[in-house]
Design a protein around this motif. Structure first.
Motif, short mmCIF file in Angstrom:
data_model
loop_
_atom_site.label_atom_id
_atom_site.label_comp_id
_atom_site.label_asym_id
_atom_site.label_seq_id
_atom_site.Cartn_x
_atom_site.Cartn_y
_atom_site.Cartn_z
N HIS A 1 1.44 -1.16 0.08
CA HIS A 1 0.06 0.44 -0.12
C HIS A 1 0.95 1.69 0.26
CE1 HIS A 1 -3.36 2.36 2.94
NE2 HIS A 1 -3.07 2.24 1.37
N ASP A 2 1.45 1.59 -1.66
CA ASP A 2 1.91 3.01 -1.58
C ASP A 2 1.79 3.65 -2.46
OD1 ASP A 2 4.48 4.96 -0.89
OD2 ASP A 2 5.00 3.11 0.48
N ILE A 3 2.66 4.54 -3.13
CA ILE A 3 2.31 5.52 -4.07
C ILE A 3 2.87 4.34 -5.26
CG2 ILE A 3 3.08 8.20 -3.27
CD1 ILE A 3 6.33 7.19 -4.84
N PRO A 4 2.33 4.58 -6.70
CA PRO A 4 2.75 3.91 -7.67
C PRO A 4 4.06 3.13 -7.67
CG PRO A 4 0.81 4.92 -8.08
CD PRO A 4 1.45 5.97 -7.24
N THR B 1 6.68 2.53 -6.04
CA THR B 1 7.22 1.70 -5.12
C THR B 1 6.29 0.49 -4.81
OG1 THR B 1 7.71 4.09 -3.70
CG2 THR B 1 7.61 2.25 -2.36
N VAL B 2 5.22 0.75 -5.37
CA VAL B 2 4.18 -0.64 -5.79
C VAL B 2 5.05 -1.56 -6.08
CG1 VAL B 2 1.88 -1.77 -5.88
CG2 VAL B 2 2.44 0.37 -4.02
N GLN B 3 5.10 -0.82 -6.61
CA GLN B 3 5.70 -1.64 -8.95
C GLN B 3 7.02 -1.75 -8.75
OE1 GLN B 3 5.86 0.95 -11.75
NE2 GLN B 3 5.99 -0.60 -13.06
N ALA C 1 -4.14 1.64 -2.38
CA ALA C 1 -3.63 2.30 -2.50
C ALA C 1 -3.59 2.68 -4.11
CB ALA C 1 -2.09 1.58 -2.92
N GLU D 1 -4.06 3.06 -10.27
CA GLU D 1 -2.30 2.87 -11.10
C GLU D 1 -2.26 2.28 -10.40
OE1 GLU D 1 -1.89 4.26 -14.03
OE2 GLU D 1 -4.27 4.41 -13.20
N ALA D 2 -1.97 2.23 -8.75
CA ALA D 2 -0.68 1.04 -7.71
C ALA D 2 -1.51 -0.14 -8.45
CB ALA D 2 -1.13 1.58 -6.27
#
Ligand code: C5P
Length: 245
Positions: A68-71, A73-75, A95, A98-99
């Motif tokens: 659960h973070d910005i796209p 970081t999740v990627q 998230a 987009e994430a």
């Protein structure tokens, strides 16, 4: 490849460390399809616990990280997780689409994304406090469905959902999403519902469209965990046979 009844079972290693978890891995590796490694065990032991489970084989791994973070970081986190050769990694719908899409793009090899829609610990009051509209707080299944559709659109392979929502999500999203149901309690289980609010039996979960069942305490607290897993697999086999008729 044909799926065996035992392959439907995901056993959560809700245990503090390597020494506590490995006896269950050794006992159950041939009796369940996957081991779920959650935050407690992964934070305590790191990637070597994944390797130890894989070396024991043949069960696969579900890494329940609920990213659960910005796209971006999740990627990157999803990509790093997939390099461990795990089968599933969870990403939180909170998230945003987009994430989820970024994680779906980062998928490598056999690793699939499971979306977590709404934590079952959140009730109407908690969602109101978080600022959700009345439409969703008065019927949380509407929020679950909205997010399940979003996850599918974003390219996720499936989602974790309670037994009560299985049929609705299967009906809305069709056969090509993987549905994983926790909160499963066999009728013979000596443990009661514990802290699970919406429990179903393995048979009913399969009939409602589950592809995998997360079953922890009924197996872990049974006098013989391997035997308990075998009994669950027998119940699953009956439900599959019934569903095929
Ligand atoms: O079968 P048991 O209740 O012991 O299973 C607990 C496991 O199921 C935990 O790993 C927990 O994270 C997971 N889970 C849950 N409820 C959800 C989603 C996952 O209990 N809604």
């Amino acid at each position: 490849m044909k799926k065996d009844p035992k392959d439907y079972i995901i056993f959560p290693l809700d245990l503090p460390d390597y020494d506590a978890a490995m006896p269950y891995v050794e006992k159950l590796a041939s009796h369940v399809g996957l081991f779920k490694v959650g935050l407690e065990l992964f934070i305590s032991e790191g990637p070597p616990i994944i390797k130890a489970i894989q070396d024991t084989g043949p069960a696969e791994i579900f890494l329940d990280l609920k990213l659960h973070d910005i796209p971006a970081t999740v990627q990157k986190a999803f990509s790093a997780a997939s390099r461990h050769g795990v089968r599933f990694v969870t990403v939180h719908c909170d998230a945003g689409e987009e994430a989820l899409r970024a994680a779906a793009k980062a998928g490598q090899g056999k690793t699939q994304i499971l979306a977590v829609t709404v934590l079952t610990s959140l009730d109407t009051g908690a969602l109101k406090n978080l600022g959700y509209e009345k439409n969703y707080t008065e019927d949380i299944s509407r929020l679950v469905l909205l997010r399940a559709k979003m996850a599918k659109r974003a390219g996720c392979h499936g989602m974790v959902c309670s037994g009560r929502e299985l049929a609705k999500i299967r009906g809305a999203l069709g056969r090509d999403v993987v549905l994983v149901a926790p909160g499963i309690r066999p009728s013979w289980s000596i443990v009661d519902a514990d802290d699970q609010k919406r429990i179903v039996t393995p048979e009913n979960a399969i009939k409602a469209g589950a592809d995998y069942l997360v079953i922890g305490r009924p197996i872990r607290n049974a006098p013989d965990p391997a035997d308990a897993a075998k009994k669950v697999a027998e119940e699953i086999e009956k439900a599959i046979t019934h569903a095929q008729k």
